[in-house]
Design a protein around this motif. Sequence first.
Motif, mmCIF file in Angstrom:
data_model
loop_
_atom_site.group_PDB
_atom_site.id
_atom_site.type_symbol
_atom_site.label_atom_id
_atom_site.label_comp_id
_atom_site.label_asym_id
_atom_site.label_seq_id
_atom_site.Cartn_x
_atom_site.Cartn_y
_atom_site.Cartn_z
ATOM 1 N N LEU A 36 0.849 -1.188 0.000
ATOM 2 C CA LEU A 36 0.000 0.000 0.000
ATOM 3 C C LEU A 36 0.886 1.239 0.000
ATOM 4 O O LEU A 36 1.625 1.490 0.958
ATOM 5 C CB LEU A 36 -0.910 0.007 1.229
ATOM 6 N N ALA A 37 0.816 2.021 -1.080
ATOM 7 C CA ALA A 37 1.706 3.166 -1.218
ATOM 8 C C ALA A 37 1.244 4.357 -0.382
ATOM 9 O O ALA A 37 2.061 5.110 0.149
ATOM 10 C CB ALA A 37 1.800 3.569 -2.690
ATOM 11 N N GLN A 38 -0.062 4.537 -0.219
ATOM 12 C CA GLN A 38 -0.558 5.738 0.445
ATOM 13 C C GLN A 38 -0.426 5.615 1.955
ATOM 14 O O GLN A 38 -0.453 4.523 2.507
ATOM 15 C CB GLN A 38 -2.019 6.008 0.053
ATOM 16 N N PRO A 39 -0.281 6.744 2.670
ATOM 17 C CA PRO A 39 -0.211 6.702 4.140
ATOM 18 C C PRO A 39 -1.541 6.239 4.720
ATOM 19 O O PRO A 39 -2.606 6.487 4.154
ATOM 20 C CB PRO A 39 0.083 8.161 4.516
ATOM 21 N N VAL A 40 -1.476 5.554 5.864
ATOM 22 C CA VAL A 40 -2.678 4.997 6.476
ATOM 23 C C VAL A 40 -2.782 5.469 7.915
ATOM 24 O O VAL A 40 -1.836 6.000 8.499
ATOM 25 C CB VAL A 40 -2.676 3.449 6.432
ATOM 26 N N ASP A 41 -3.972 5.270 8.477
ATOM 27 C CA ASP A 41 -4.244 5.662 9.852
ATOM 28 C C ASP A 41 -4.038 4.459 10.765
ATOM 29 O O ASP A 41 -4.839 3.526 10.758
ATOM 30 C CB ASP A 41 -5.679 6.191 9.947
ATOM 31 N N GLY A 42 -2.953 4.432 11.536
ATOM 32 C CA GLY A 42 -2.692 3.337 12.460
ATOM 33 C C GLY A 42 -1.929 2.195 11.826
ATOM 34 O O GLY A 42 -1.128 2.383 10.907
ATOM 35 N N ASP A 43 -2.198 0.989 12.310
ATOM 36 C CA ASP A 43 -1.484 -0.201 11.849
ATOM 37 C C ASP A 43 -2.035 -0.685 10.510
ATOM 38 O O ASP A 43 -3.141 -0.327 10.103
ATOM 39 C CB ASP A 43 -1.626 -1.324 12.875
ATOM 40 N N SER A 44 -1.253 -1.539 9.849
ATOM 41 C CA SER A 44 -1.729 -2.229 8.651
ATOM 42 C C SER A 44 -1.456 -3.723 8.815
ATOM 43 O O SER A 44 -0.549 -4.138 9.532
ATOM 44 C CB SER A 44 -1.061 -1.688 7.385
ATOM 45 N N LEU A 45 -2.264 -4.522 8.128
ATOM 46 C CA LEU A 45 -2.187 -5.979 8.226
ATOM 47 C C LEU A 45 -1.892 -6.567 6.864
ATOM 48 O O LEU A 45 -2.451 -6.119 5.854
ATOM 49 C CB LEU A 45 -3.517 -6.538 8.745
ATOM 50 N N ALA A 46 -1.038 -7.559 6.819
ATOM 51 C CA ALA A 46 -0.837 -8.358 5.611
ATOM 52 C C ALA A 46 -1.294 -9.772 5.907
ATOM 53 O O ALA A 46 -0.736 -10.445 6.787
ATOM 54 C CB ALA A 46 0.620 -8.350 5.184
ATOM 55 N N LEU A 47 -2.320 -10.214 5.192
ATOM 56 C CA LEU A 47 -2.824 -11.581 5.324
ATOM 57 C C LEU A 47 -2.100 -12.449 4.297
ATOM 58 O O LEU A 47 -2.266 -12.256 3.094
ATOM 59 C CB LEU A 47 -4.328 -11.615 5.096
ATOM 60 N N LEU A 48 -1.312 -13.393 4.766
ATOM 61 C CA LEU A 48 -0.515 -14.268 3.908
ATOM 62 C C LEU A 48 -1.132 -15.660 3.908
ATOM 63 O O LEU A 48 -1.298 -16.275 4.969
ATOM 64 C CB LEU A 48 0.926 -14.370 4.408
ATOM 65 N N VAL A 49 -1.478 -16.160 2.728
ATOM 66 C CA VAL A 49 -1.923 -17.543 2.586
ATOM 67 C C VAL A 49 -1.033 -18.181 1.532
ATOM 68 O O VAL A 49 -1.065 -17.797 0.364
ATOM 69 C CB VAL A 49 -3.403 -17.636 2.182
#
Length: 385
Positions: free
Chosen positions: A304-317
């Motif tokens: 995700l290139a854009q700034p985000v509010d708080g944490d981010s999650l990557a779901l890996l399967v």
Amino acid sequence: MRIRQLCLPDSRPTTERLLPLRAIDPQLLLVFGSLAFFADDQALATLQAAFPDSLLLGCSTAGEISSHGVDDHSTVLTAIHFAHTRVQPAATPLHDMADSGAAGARLARQLAADDLQMVLVLGQGVAINGSALLQGISSVLGTGLPVVGGLAGDNAAFSRTYTLNEHGSSDRQLVAVGLYGKQLRLGHGSYGGWTTFGPARQVTRCQENVLYELDGAPALEVYKRYLGEYAADLPGSGLLFPFSMLGEHQQDAGVIRTILGVDEASGSLTLAGEVQTGCYLKLMHASTDNLVHGAEQAASAASLAQPVDGDSLALLVSCVGRKLVMGDRVDEEIEAVADELGSHTVLAGFYSNGEISPFAPGQPCRLHNQTMTITTLAEMAGPHD
């Protein structure tokens, strides 16, 4: 969006150990764990009591993925508190493999809404047609909505797998959550790293995801001939030699199919997803370096290139077949993903019997085998934040 994660090497949660997760008041708790966890009624009861107001969603695995790497015979709990996103559950029994499409439609009808942004679905990893499951979902929600997730694992035994929601675990249930709201941001990536070898063989008889004949000969006979000494270890050894599905003109369709079971009496192979009569299949193999590079490409596509509010999650399967090929080096593909996405992103996921993801944002969702699929989730700041 706030995220907290707990890795339990002994698969036994206690109320005290769960306190850091409870502190963020999560609406959603992802649970990826060993078969032992899902067989432990007390462990499940402890989770339900500790998170009475949270949705639980999880499954058994062939390896648990967290920000710390890959573990076996453990449980990874990832608590998520959304600031702007609504979460809604869905579940339905899967009566048998032929019910896969109808079950997908039943799930989708529970989630349909104008502001639905994504569906996260987990299915059992045996006696299921993953392609039909997705077709059933898209028949209700359309093909443009991101559907991600995967099929549960059982350490390549292909015997019995489990899914979990807030009501408990089951070996015959599909579970899902819908995520709603315009401030949710998503990224997707799906790459393999496998190489084809040998001649292309035409599918001359099949029924949905059961392959009966290749070039007019029993499919199992043809497959065993290529596997040689590995044939004695079927169906498990089939994870090392998946099929690449080609088009009618033998062009690469970008879809891989794994063998989930064999039937000696009919000479057939049961695949994780459907194939079509007239298409061509080629065998595949891989090296660890190529698989790690594929995981890195998936992470790059999902970033995700854009700034985000708080944490981010990557779901890996990721597929259990990749784990078997890489062996002791399996952590390298998770490290490659972590390096690409950065330390601000929490990693959570599992090794599966099938992966569900679009190839890239905006593309239709597919059932994949032998791939690393990554979905990144984050929230943008609200208008009054």
